[in-house]
Design a protein around this motif. Sequence first.
Motif, PDB file in Angstrom:
ATOM      1  N   SER A 168       0.832  -1.199   0.000  1.00 57.75           N
ATOM      2  CA  SER A 168       0.000   0.000   0.000  1.00 57.75           C
ATOM      3  C   SER A 168       0.867   1.249   0.000  1.00 57.75           C
ATOM      4  N   VAL A 169       0.255   2.355  -0.417  1.00 58.21           N
ATOM      5  CA  VAL A 169       0.969   3.626  -0.430  1.00 58.21           C
ATOM      6  C   VAL A 169       1.375   4.025   0.978  1.00 58.21           C
ATOM      7  N   TRP A 170       0.589   3.632   1.985  1.00 60.25           N
ATOM      8  CA  TRP A 170       0.917   3.984   3.365  1.00 60.25           C
ATOM      9  C   TRP A 170       2.137   3.220   3.853  1.00 60.25           C
ATOM     10  N   ALA A 171       2.259   1.964   3.432  1.00 60.50           N
ATOM     11  CA  ALA A 171       3.461   1.211   3.787  1.00 60.50           C
ATOM     12  C   ALA A 171       4.689   1.818   3.111  1.00 60.50           C
ATOM     13  N   ARG A 172       4.528   2.211   1.840  1.00 58.25           N
ATOM     14  CA  ARG A 172       5.631   2.863   1.138  1.00 58.25           C
ATOM     15  C   ARG A 172       6.008   4.175   1.823  1.00 58.25           C
ATOM     16  N   ASN A 173       5.000   4.925   2.243  1.00 58.24           N
ATOM     17  CA  ASN A 173       5.282   6.198   2.902  1.00 58.24           C
ATOM     18  C   ASN A 173       5.977   5.974   4.242  1.00 58.24           C
ATOM     19  N   ALA A 174       5.600   4.899   4.948  1.00 52.80           N
ATOM     20  CA  ALA A 174       6.285   4.565   6.200  1.00 52.80           C
ATOM     21  C   ALA A 174       7.742   4.229   5.945  1.00 52.80           C
ATOM     22  N   GLN A 175       7.993   3.485   4.871  1.00 56.04           N
ATOM     23  CA  GLN A 175       9.375   3.162   4.517  1.00 56.04           C
ATOM     24  C   GLN A 175      10.167   4.437   4.226  1.00 56.04           C
ATOM     25  N   LEU A 176       9.589   5.304   3.400  1.00 51.27           N
ATOM     26  CA  LEU A 176      10.280   6.540   3.032  1.00 51.27           C
ATOM     27  C   LEU A 176      10.531   7.419   4.249  1.00 51.27           C
ATOM     28  N   ALA A 177       9.525   7.571   5.115  1.00 51.02           N
ATOM     29  CA  ALA A 177       9.676   8.416   6.302  1.00 51.02           C
ATOM     30  C   ALA A 177      10.725   7.839   7.259  1.00 51.02           C
ATOM     31  N   THR A 178      10.763   6.520   7.386  1.00 54.29           N
ATOM     32  CA  THR A 178      11.750   5.892   8.273  1.00 54.29           C
ATOM     33  C   THR A 178      13.168   6.159   7.792  1.00 54.29           C
ATOM     34  N   PHE A 179      13.408   5.924   6.509  1.00 56.15           N
ATOM     35  CA  PHE A 179      14.742   6.174   5.964  1.00 56.15           C
ATOM     36  C   PHE A 179      15.100   7.653   6.049  1.00 56.15           C
TER      37      PHE A 179
END
Length: 281
Positions: A168-179
């Motif tokens: 999901s886009v939210w999982a992708r956004n979590a990945q991006l925000a974490t990095f």
Amino acid sequence: VCSELCKAAVSLCFAALAGDGATRAGRGVARRLANAARDAYAEPGSYVLVVPAALYAIQNNLQYVAATNLEPAIFQLLYQMKLLSTAFFSVVLLGRRLNPQQWAAIALLAAGLAEVGTTTSQTRAAEKGDFLAGFAAVFAACCTSGFSSVYFERVVKRARAGRRKTISVWARNAQLATFSSLIAAVGAVIKDGPEIRRRGGLLTGFSPLVWIVVALQASGGLCTAAVIAYADSLLKGFATGISMLISTLASTYWFDFTITSPFLLGATAVFAAIFVYAEFS
């Protein structure tokens, strides 16, 4: 750092709510969050988002270099090139086709936002400024901004079209925000580590007003990710133009900003660009 961590946490919550049956298999909230985090960070393709995360960090530093070497009006004018770079990378990375009318609308939007930005910036001479260094920095910032936005859009939309399990886009956004938060934290420690330790920690001095700003930045990032995922990076630029006009109009009440003829000219150009782009899309 704090806004990115907030984005990661909220994105994981949304990913848990919007997940498939496996993600939502747990009965408790903690189990659903754990499943969402596992699906996000254990996914083999998650590390490709290190690229835009690093570019965002580089972009922030380039903006600082540009702002310290250029007058605010010149910086606002040149920084609107990011709209053109976004369009260029959309064509190169996504194979998107833009007709001449759409290119004209994007250029008109950039010109309108530049006009609005210059009217809201106080004219001052940059202290010991190097125009060439400032121009190179703002040009590089525009390129990294356009590339990172389109790259994130490509990752999100290619995953949907692929055969692998949809992330999901939210999982992708979590990945991006974490990095992004990790990179920002490392940068803060390297640059201001002694000062942070002297003050007693990274969060020392955070008032309720500061936390409100952090929350607003995090929510803005979430909205941006949703726009890129469900629309595209170019429409994000048009939405940013509308938000810039709204914030400027709000400053007439909060900060006694006076609406001038150049501002009205720039606002008219922005609305005309939106109309032309929508008409020929």
